[in-house]
Scaffold this active site. Structure first.
Site, PDB file in Angstrom:
ATOM      1  N   ALA A 149      15.476 -19.326  -2.302  1.00  0.00           N
ATOM      2  CA  ALA A 149      15.402 -19.242  -3.828  1.00  0.00           C
ATOM      3  C   ALA A 149      16.032 -19.926  -4.475  1.00  0.00           C
ATOM      4  CB  ALA A 149      16.022 -17.971  -4.152  1.00  0.00           C
ATOM      5  N   GLU A 150      17.725 -20.777  -4.019  1.00  0.00           N
ATOM      6  CA  GLU A 150      18.421 -21.445  -4.511  1.00  0.00           C
ATOM      7  C   GLU A 150      18.164 -23.224  -4.002  1.00  0.00           C
ATOM      8  OE1 GLU A 150      22.685 -22.395  -5.048  1.00  0.00           O
ATOM      9  OE2 GLU A 150      22.831 -21.091  -4.360  1.00  0.00           O
ATOM     10  N   SER A 151      17.596 -22.945  -3.416  1.00  0.00           N
ATOM     11  CA  SER A 151      17.663 -24.417  -3.006  1.00  0.00           C
ATOM     12  C   SER A 151      16.376 -24.965  -3.955  1.00  0.00           C
ATOM     13  CB  SER A 151      16.606 -25.008  -1.479  1.00  0.00           C
ATOM     14  OG  SER A 151      17.593 -24.313  -0.482  1.00  0.00           O
TER      15      SER A 151
END
Length: 141
Positions: free
Chosen positions: A62-64
């Site tokens: 998700a952060e990527s």
């Protein structure tokens, strides 16, 4: 300069080389006006001990994806993007196949951006729902 969606995806996938994203097998697959999508294989490499997708791997996906989206939509090579807050709710277990993360922009500021990332399985069922806040900083030479 205006880039095609294929060029944007190629840049995002190239940025994954020699990073955690490459280790996790993350591949960017789609981009549009207000979203970006990547997939990640679910294999024992990203399992927790009982054989299901590790929540930490989902959060890394998700952060990527959200951070890549912020970089793409800011359309500048003069900045770097950092995640400054992330919250995830894990809803469904996955043992194999792929999960897909679709990051949609909620707030597109020049300094901060707010993203909603829905991670789904191959059948489209919601696996995790993530909120990510990113910060844009000037690139130091």
């Amino acid at each position: 300069m205006k880039y095609t969606n294929e060029q944007i995806l190629a840049v995002c996938n190239k940025m994954c080389q020699n990073t955690l994203m490459e280790t996790l097998g993350i591949e960017f697959t789609d981009v549009g006006a207000n979203y970006i999508v990547a997939r990640m294989p679910v294999t024992p490499r990203v399992h927790q001990p009982d054989g299901v997708l590790h929540g930490g791997a989902s959060v890394a996906l998700a952060e990527s994806v959200g951070s890549a989206g912020a970089f793409v939509f800011l359309n500048s090579t003069e900045v770097v993007v950092r995640g400054i807050e992330i919250a995830a709710n894990h809803i469904k277990s996955v043992r194999d196949g792929f999960v897909y993360a679709r990051a949609s922009i909620i707030h597109k500021g020049m300094t901060t951006q707010l993203w909603q990332i829905k991670i789904t399985n191959e059948d489209g069922a919601l696996v995790s729902l993530v909120k990510l806040t990113t910060l844009t900083l000037p690139k130091k030479n």
